[in-house]
Motif scaffolding. Structure first.
Motif, PDB file in Angstrom:
ATOM      1  N   HIS A  70       8.480  21.158  32.996  1.00 51.66           N
ATOM      2  CA  HIS A  70       8.747  20.273  31.861  1.00 51.66           C
ATOM      3  C   HIS A  70       9.270  18.906  32.334  1.00 51.66           C
ATOM      4  CE1 HIS A  70      10.000  18.612  28.103  1.00 51.66           C
ATOM      5  NE2 HIS A  70      11.235  18.505  28.540  1.00 51.66           N
ATOM      6  N   HIS A 106      16.316  13.002  31.870  1.00 52.78           N
ATOM      7  CA  HIS A 106      16.527  13.150  30.421  1.00 52.78           C
ATOM      8  C   HIS A 106      17.136  14.513  30.086  1.00 52.78           C
ATOM      9  CE1 HIS A 106      12.688  15.388  30.090  1.00 52.78           C
ATOM     10  NE2 HIS A 106      13.060  15.726  28.878  1.00 52.78           N
ATOM     11  N   ASP A 107      16.762  15.547  30.847  1.00 54.87           N
ATOM     12  CA  ASP A 107      17.285  16.899  30.571  1.00 54.87           C
ATOM     13  C   ASP A 107      18.273  17.367  31.645  1.00 54.87           C
ATOM     14  OD1 ASP A 107      16.088  17.428  28.119  1.00 54.87           O
ATOM     15  OD2 ASP A 107      14.326  18.407  28.991  1.00 54.87           O
ATOM     16  N   LYS A 110      20.715  20.195  30.914  1.00 51.75           N
ATOM     17  CA  LYS A 110      20.305  21.559  30.563  1.00 51.75           C
ATOM     18  C   LYS A 110      20.990  22.671  31.368  1.00 51.75           C
ATOM     19  CE  LYS A 110      15.894  21.065  28.144  1.00 51.75           C
ATOM     20  NZ  LYS A 110      14.434  21.195  28.244  1.00 51.75           N
ATOM     21  N   ASP A 180       8.540  13.266  25.790  1.00 55.65           N
ATOM     22  CA  ASP A 180       9.164  14.574  25.596  1.00 55.65           C
ATOM     23  C   ASP A 180       8.558  15.279  24.375  1.00 55.65           C
ATOM     24  OD1 ASP A 180      11.042  16.554  26.313  1.00 55.65           O
ATOM     25  OD2 ASP A 180      12.532  15.754  24.928  1.00 55.65           O
ATOM     26  N   TRP A 184       5.855  18.703  24.346  1.00 55.77           N
ATOM     27  CA  TRP A 184       5.969  19.959  23.587  1.00 55.77           C
ATOM     28  C   TRP A 184       4.864  20.090  22.550  1.00 55.77           C
ATOM     29  CZ3 TRP A 184       8.490  23.199  26.202  1.00 55.77           C
ATOM     30  CH2 TRP A 184       9.656  22.857  26.900  1.00 55.77           C
TER      31      TRP A 184
HETATM   32 FE   FE2 Z   1      12.828  17.447  27.614  1.00 55.54          FE
END
Ligand code: FE2
Length: 208
Positions: A70, A106-107, A110, A180, A184
């Motif tokens: 991702h 960006h993530d 997480k 992003d 998805w």
């Molecule tokens: Fe993302």
């Protein structure tokens, strides 16, 4: 739980996220690596590859792969969109390095929000410190600023998701946000998402 950042961990991050090499400014590339290394070292994950390939914990989970798929996918989409827009619109003042660093970071929050130890703690007492206490965009800002990444990259981590609806997104932040969402949306359209994990906002295409 918190471990030290080692040279081996930094090398592992560069291996997991080869797009780091596309950042022209060596100091910026090193800071991106540092942010991810710290994110992993301060979690119970040993690598980015150990993090499930989901948008949120248990939601929008890819049928195969891991979180690097991702992160890398969003970064590559963002790079190509920025490049193609700039090619036909010379007045578009898009900063290549910020797009790449922002895509990769960006993530970065997480590992915190997905950490099984944190999940257990939060789910056992949701009214204690919250569930989750801090979502990955906000925790990502914390990591970005801790390692000295530019404000422009911290903004992308903080505003790439729903939190970004409360602010005006930068140009590079807009590109990463769209990448992003696009990632998805395309994965869902192509049958790459486990059906039982499709989140509500992706069930209503009109809201995209
Ligand atoms: Fe993302």
């Amino acid at each position: 739980m918190a471990r030290e950042v080692t040279e081996a961990l930094r090398a592992q991050i560069r291996d997991e996220l080869p797009e780091v090499a596309a950042i022209r400014d060596a100091a910026l590339a090193a800071a991106v690596v540092e942010a991810w290394a710290l994110a992993i070292a301060w979690s119970s994950f040993g690598s980015i590859r150990e993090i499930p390939p989901s948008g949120n914990p248990g939601q929008m989970t890819l049928t195969r792969g891991d979180q690097t798929d991702h992160i890398r996918g969003v970064t590559r989409l963002a790079m190509r969109m920025a490049e193609e827009m700039a090619a036909l619109n010379p007045d578009l003042a898009v900063d290549h390095d910020i797009v790449v660093a922002g895509g990769l970071c960006h993530d970065v929050g997480k590992p915190w929000e997905f950490d099984p130890e944190n999940r257990r703690r939060w789910e056992a007492a949701p009214r204690g410190v919250g569930l989750p206490s801090i979502r990955h965009p906000a925790y990502g800002v914390h990591l970005c600023l801790t390692v000295g990444l530019p404000e422009a990259v911290a903004h992308i981590a903080g505003a790439h998701s729903g939190e970004g609806e409360l602010v005006v997104r930068s140009l590079e932040g807009t590109i990463v946000h769209l990448s992003d969402i696009g990632y998805w949306t395309m994965a869902l359209a192509g049958g790459l998402i486990r059906p039982e994990t499709v989140s509500q906002k992706y069930r209503r295409p009109i809201s995209l």
